[in-house]
Design a protein around this motif. Structure first.
Motif, PDB file in Angstrom:
ATOM      1  N   GLU A 223      26.257 -43.469 -57.100  1.00 13.93           N
ATOM      2  CA  GLU A 223      26.616 -44.221 -58.315  1.00 13.93           C
ATOM      3  C   GLU A 223      26.415 -45.717 -58.108  1.00 13.93           C
ATOM      4  OE1 GLU A 223      29.025 -43.371 -61.198  1.00 13.93           O
ATOM      5  OE2 GLU A 223      28.784 -41.206 -60.994  1.00 13.93           O
ATOM      6  N   MET A 224      26.764 -46.178 -56.911  1.00 14.43           N
ATOM      7  CA  MET A 224      26.585 -47.605 -56.616  1.00 14.43           C
ATOM      8  C   MET A 224      25.110 -47.974 -56.679  1.00 14.43           C
ATOM      9  SD  MET A 224      29.224 -48.283 -53.491  1.00 14.43           S
ATOM     10  CE  MET A 224      28.848 -50.025 -53.352  1.00 14.43           C
ATOM     11  N   SER A 225      24.291 -47.076 -56.164  1.00 15.23           N
ATOM     12  CA  SER A 225      22.859 -47.316 -56.131  1.00 15.23           C
ATOM     13  C   SER A 225      22.302 -47.491 -57.545  1.00 15.23           C
ATOM     14  CB  SER A 225      22.207 -46.140 -55.408  1.00 15.23           C
ATOM     15  OG  SER A 225      20.848 -46.219 -55.490  1.00 15.23           O
ATOM     16  N   ALA A 226      22.814 -46.698 -58.492  1.00 15.04           N
ATOM     17  CA  ALA A 226      22.360 -46.825 -59.886  1.00 15.04           C
ATOM     18  C   ALA A 226      22.740 -48.200 -60.435  1.00 15.04           C
ATOM     19  CB  ALA A 226      22.977 -45.715 -60.724  1.00 15.04           C
ATOM     20  N   VAL A 227      23.965 -48.635 -60.153  1.00 21.25           N
ATOM     21  CA  VAL A 227      24.406 -49.957 -60.652  1.00 21.25           C
ATOM     22  C   VAL A 227      23.557 -51.067 -60.010  1.00 21.25           C
ATOM     23  CG1 VAL A 227      26.375 -51.539 -60.860  1.00 21.25           C
ATOM     24  CG2 VAL A 227      26.765 -49.070 -60.937  1.00 21.25           C
ATOM     25  N   LEU A 228      23.186 -50.860 -58.759  1.00 22.61           N
ATOM     26  CA  LEU A 228      22.445 -51.896 -58.018  1.00 22.61           C
ATOM     27  C   LEU A 228      20.953 -51.947 -58.368  1.00 22.61           C
ATOM     28  CD1 LEU A 228      24.203 -51.513 -54.583  1.00 22.61           C
ATOM     29  CD2 LEU A 228      23.997 -53.662 -55.841  1.00 22.61           C
ATOM     30  N   SER A 229      20.541 -51.113 -59.303  1.00 21.46           N
ATOM     31  CA  SER A 229      19.102 -51.104 -59.648  1.00 21.46           C
ATOM     32  C   SER A 229      18.661 -52.432 -60.264  1.00 21.46           C
ATOM     33  CB  SER A 229      18.779 -49.938 -60.573  1.00 21.46           C
ATOM     34  OG  SER A 229      19.504 -50.096 -61.760  1.00 21.46           O
ATOM     35  N   GLU A 230      19.613 -53.238 -60.707  1.00 23.47           N
ATOM     36  CA  GLU A 230      19.259 -54.565 -61.257  1.00 23.47           C
ATOM     37  C   GLU A 230      18.828 -55.564 -60.186  1.00 23.47           C
ATOM     38  OE1 GLU A 230      21.650 -56.526 -64.371  1.00 23.47           O
ATOM     39  OE2 GLU A 230      22.855 -54.703 -64.234  1.00 23.47           O
ATOM     40  N   ALA A 231      19.164 -55.270 -58.934  1.00 25.38           N
ATOM     41  CA  ALA A 231      18.735 -56.157 -57.840  1.00 25.38           C
ATOM     42  C   ALA A 231      17.246 -55.958 -57.582  1.00 25.38           C
ATOM     43  CB  ALA A 231      19.534 -55.836 -56.580  1.00 25.38           C
ATOM     44  N   ASP A 232      16.598 -56.928 -56.958  1.00 22.64           N
ATOM     45  CA  ASP A 232      15.169 -56.766 -56.670  1.00 22.64           C
ATOM     46  C   ASP A 232      14.945 -55.765 -55.545  1.00 22.64           C
ATOM     47  OD1 ASP A 232      14.190 -58.568 -58.595  1.00 22.64           O
ATOM     48  OD2 ASP A 232      15.010 -60.193 -57.388  1.00 22.64           O
ATOM     49  N   ARG A 233      15.843 -55.796 -54.577  1.00 27.05           N
ATOM     50  CA  ARG A 233      15.731 -54.842 -53.465  1.00 27.05           C
ATOM     51  C   ARG A 233      17.108 -54.678 -52.817  1.00 27.05           C
ATOM     52  NH1 ARG A 233      13.945 -55.481 -48.017  1.00 27.05           N
ATOM     53  NH2 ARG A 233      13.286 -57.618 -48.391  1.00 27.05           N
ATOM     54  N   VAL A 234      17.499 -53.429 -52.643  1.00 28.10           N
ATOM     55  CA  VAL A 234      18.790 -53.175 -51.993  1.00 28.10           C
ATOM     56  C   VAL A 234      18.521 -52.934 -50.512  1.00 28.10           C
ATOM     57  CG1 VAL A 234      20.799 -51.649 -51.902  1.00 28.10           C
ATOM     58  CG2 VAL A 234      19.729 -52.158 -54.102  1.00 28.10           C
ATOM     59  N   GLU A 235      19.210 -53.670 -49.648  1.00 26.99           N
ATOM     60  CA  GLU A 235      18.999 -53.461 -48.201  1.00 26.99           C
ATOM     61  C   GLU A 235      19.892 -52.374 -47.659  1.00 26.99           C
ATOM     62  OE1 GLU A 235      18.842 -56.853 -45.609  1.00 26.99           O
ATOM     63  OE2 GLU A 235      16.669 -56.748 -45.815  1.00 26.99           O
ATOM     64  N   TYR A 236      21.143 -52.412 -48.061  1.00 24.65           N
ATOM     65  CA  TYR A 236      22.008 -51.284 -47.681  1.00 24.65           C
ATOM     66  C   TYR A 236      23.222 -51.188 -48.602  1.00 24.65           C
ATOM     67  CZ  TYR A 236      24.740 -54.840 -45.054  1.00 24.65           C
ATOM     68  OH  TYR A 236      25.460 -55.935 -44.689  1.00 24.65           O
ATOM     69  N   ILE A 237      23.699 -49.945 -48.691  1.00 23.57           N
ATOM     70  CA  ILE A 237      25.009 -49.659 -49.284  1.00 23.57           C
ATOM     71  C   ILE A 237      25.707 -48.880 -48.185  1.00 23.57           C
ATOM     72  CG2 ILE A 237      26.270 -48.456 -51.112  1.00 23.57           C
ATOM     73  CD1 ILE A 237      23.621 -48.411 -52.721  1.00 23.57           C
ATOM     74  N   ALA A 238      26.833 -49.363 -47.723  1.00 26.84           N
ATOM     75  CA  ALA A 238      27.478 -48.698 -46.589  1.00 26.84           C
ATOM     76  C   ALA A 238      28.963 -48.512 -46.855  1.00 26.84           C
ATOM     77  CB  ALA A 238      27.276 -49.518 -45.322  1.00 26.84           C
ATOM     78  N   ILE A 239      29.455 -47.378 -46.402  1.00 30.57           N
ATOM     79  CA  ILE A 239      30.897 -47.127 -46.489  1.00 30.57           C
ATOM     80  C   ILE A 239      31.344 -46.779 -45.072  1.00 30.57           C
ATOM     81  CG2 ILE A 239      32.715 -45.758 -47.572  1.00 30.57           C
ATOM     82  CD1 ILE A 239      30.977 -45.503 -50.041  1.00 30.57           C
ATOM     83  N   VAL A 240      32.101 -47.678 -44.485  1.00 35.00           N
ATOM     84  CA  VAL A 240      32.451 -47.553 -43.064  1.00 35.00           C
ATOM     85  C   VAL A 240      33.953 -47.721 -42.876  1.00 35.00           C
ATOM     86  CG1 VAL A 240      30.210 -48.484 -42.308  1.00 35.00           C
ATOM     87  CG2 VAL A 240      32.134 -50.051 -42.623  1.00 35.00           C
ATOM     88  N   ASN A 241      34.430 -47.334 -41.698  1.00 40.59           N
ATOM     89  CA  ASN A 241      35.831 -47.627 -41.412  1.00 40.59           C
ATOM     90  C   ASN A 241      35.927 -49.055 -40.836  1.00 40.59           C
ATOM     91  OD1 ASN A 241      35.149 -47.501 -38.711  1.00 40.59           O
ATOM     92  ND2 ASN A 241      36.113 -45.518 -38.358  1.00 40.59           N
ATOM     93  N   ARG A 242      37.122 -49.488 -40.509  1.00 35.06           N
ATOM     94  CA  ARG A 242      37.308 -50.891 -40.081  1.00 35.06           C
ATOM     95  C   ARG A 242      36.662 -51.164 -38.722  1.00 35.06           C
ATOM     96  NH1 ARG A 242      41.727 -52.602 -43.705  1.00 35.06           N
ATOM     97  NH2 ARG A 242      40.846 -51.767 -45.606  1.00 35.06           N
ATOM     98  N   GLU A 243      36.228 -50.077 -38.056  1.00 29.87           N
ATOM     99  CA  GLU A 243      35.474 -50.212 -36.794  1.00 29.87           C
ATOM    100  C   GLU A 243      33.975 -50.225 -37.054  1.00 29.87           C
ATOM    101  OE1 GLU A 243      37.036 -50.113 -33.499  1.00 29.87           O
ATOM    102  OE2 GLU A 243      38.666 -50.675 -34.855  1.00 29.87           O
ATOM    103  N   PHE A 244      33.599 -50.207 -38.314  1.00 31.45           N
ATOM    104  CA  PHE A 244      32.198 -50.191 -38.748  1.00 31.45           C
ATOM    105  C   PHE A 244      31.465 -48.900 -38.393  1.00 31.45           C
ATOM    106  CE2 PHE A 244      31.465 -53.967 -41.063  1.00 31.45           C
ATOM    107  CZ  PHE A 244      32.566 -54.736 -40.736  1.00 31.45           C
ATOM    108  N   LYS A 245      32.223 -47.807 -38.308  1.00 30.45           N
ATOM    109  CA  LYS A 245      31.593 -46.493 -38.117  1.00 30.45           C
ATOM    110  C   LYS A 245      31.458 -45.834 -39.485  1.00 30.45           C
ATOM    111  CE  LYS A 245      32.781 -45.440 -33.384  1.00 30.45           C
ATOM    112  NZ  LYS A 245      34.143 -45.695 -32.885  1.00 30.45           N
ATOM    113  N   ALA A 246      30.283 -45.203 -39.721  1.00 25.65           N
ATOM    114  CA  ALA A 246      30.027 -44.574 -41.017  1.00 25.65           C
ATOM    115  C   ALA A 246      31.050 -43.469 -41.288  1.00 25.65           C
ATOM    116  CB  ALA A 246      28.623 -44.008 -41.033  1.00 25.65           C
ATOM    117  N   LEU A 247      31.449 -43.357 -42.549  1.00 25.73           N
ATOM    118  CA  LEU A 247      32.428 -42.340 -42.944  1.00 25.73           C
ATOM    119  C   LEU A 247      31.773 -41.312 -43.852  1.00 25.73           C
ATOM    120  CD1 LEU A 247      35.444 -44.636 -43.983  1.00 25.73           C
ATOM    121  CD2 LEU A 247      35.371 -43.104 -42.011  1.00 25.73           C
ATOM    122  N   GLU A 248      32.294 -40.101 -43.847  1.00 28.52           N
ATOM    123  CA  GLU A 248      31.850 -39.113 -44.851  1.00 28.52           C
ATOM    124  C   GLU A 248      32.782 -39.144 -46.036  1.00 28.52           C
ATOM    125  OE1 GLU A 248      31.254 -35.219 -43.198  1.00 28.52           O
ATOM    126  OE2 GLU A 248      29.801 -36.027 -41.762  1.00 28.52           O
TER     127      GLU A 248
END
Ligand code: AMP
Length: 274
Positions: A223-248
């Motif tokens: 859903e975030m990616s759809a909203v971000l389509s207005e940007a010229d280029r998306v480098e990343y969308i990340a959801i991580v814990n406070r240790e910067f490890k990716a979360l499911e």
């Protein structure tokens, strides 16, 4: 306010300080985001040091080091009005010599997201922040959550090197429409500024989904990616814990949602702590 352009002047000025020292390091072109850190540091400490230094070692080849906005006169006035005791504005020669000893970003946390897209950036950032914390003799140093990974790495550096300073995280300041303030917003024209709002909109969309009970990271990212389509280029969308490890799945109280995207000339970042 004392303006120190050399390390000698700074050391001399510091001799009179007895009590807590709040410190806010910046790269200048000050805006209300910086000012909120400066105000908080002013309120919480007996003395206040602000630095303005566009640090070359944290810019990569081809990045905007030369074009980075510089507004020395306005910055000086802002600091004076905000009650800064010492404004430290060193030259590059004052800060660096040839063939320096360097500290490096940690192998995992330092090489994801910003660390992956801007390899070497965090090494340079940590190098200068270490120097500035030592030079300022800060008891309390203030950093914005806007640069979430930077804040995490500085906190880790202080812990790993047993540095005697308390790192204070500060909330992100946004304009009335939600755009996170940044010196690089100065590059945006009117139309790009409108489109740049998609970063904070994407984060708001994520918040709404989480509040509605959706915790699945992939669904939120879609859903975030759809909203971000207005940007010229998306480098990343990340959801991580406070240790910067990716979360499911989003963990309430332990999650940071981050975006980086190009809109016109600048590369913009924003994030949300859940
Ligand atoms: P900079 O001048 O971009 O290096 O930023 C200096 C400090 O101000 C860093 O700790 C940033 O995280 C913080 N900062 C920059 N923009 C904001 C903002 N919009 N809200 C809160 N802090 C900010």
């Amino acid at each position: 306010m004392i303006i120190a352009r050399t390390i000698e002047t700074l050391q001399e000025a510091k001799k009179t300080l007895q009590g807590s020292i709040g410190f806010v390091p910046t790269m200048g072109a000050l805006h209300h985001g910086h000012l909120s850190l400066i105000r908080q540091a002013r309120e919480e400490n007996e003395y206040l040091i602000v630095s303005i230094f566009v640090n070359p070692t944290q810019f990569l080849e081809g990045e905007d080091l030369d074009a980075y906005p510089r507004k020395e006169e306005a910055d000086r006035k802002i600091c004076e009005l905000a009650g800064v005791d010492i404004l430290f504005m060193p030259t590059i020669d004052q800060m660096y010599e040839e063939d320096e000893l360097c500290i490096g970003a940690p192998a995992i946390r330092g090489y994801v997201l910003e660390g992956e897209k801007r390899p070497g950036h965090f090494d340079g950032m940590l190098q200068v922040v270490m120097k500035l914390l030592n030079l300022s003799s800060a008891t309390h140093a203030y950093f914005g959550k806007k640069d979430a990974q930077q804040l995490a790495l500085i906190t880790q550096m202080v812990k790993n090197y047993f540095m005697d300073v308390t790192i204070i995280p500060c909330e992100i300041v946004r304009d009335e429409r939600g755009l996170a303030l940044s010196s690089r917003n100065a590059y945006l024209n009117h139309e790009e500024k409108e489109r740049a709002l998609c970063l904070s909109r994407a984060l708001k969309r994520a918040t709404k989904m989480v509040m509605a009970g959706e915790l699945h990271v992939e669904k939120i990212k879609q859903e975030m990616s759809a909203v971000l389509s207005e940007a010229d280029r998306v480098e990343y969308i990340a959801i991580v814990n406070r240790e910067f490890k990716a979360l499911e799945k989003v963990e309430i109280g332990n999650t940071i949602i981050l975006v980086a995207a190009w809109v016109g000339k600048p590369r913009l970042i924003d994030n949300l702590w859940i």
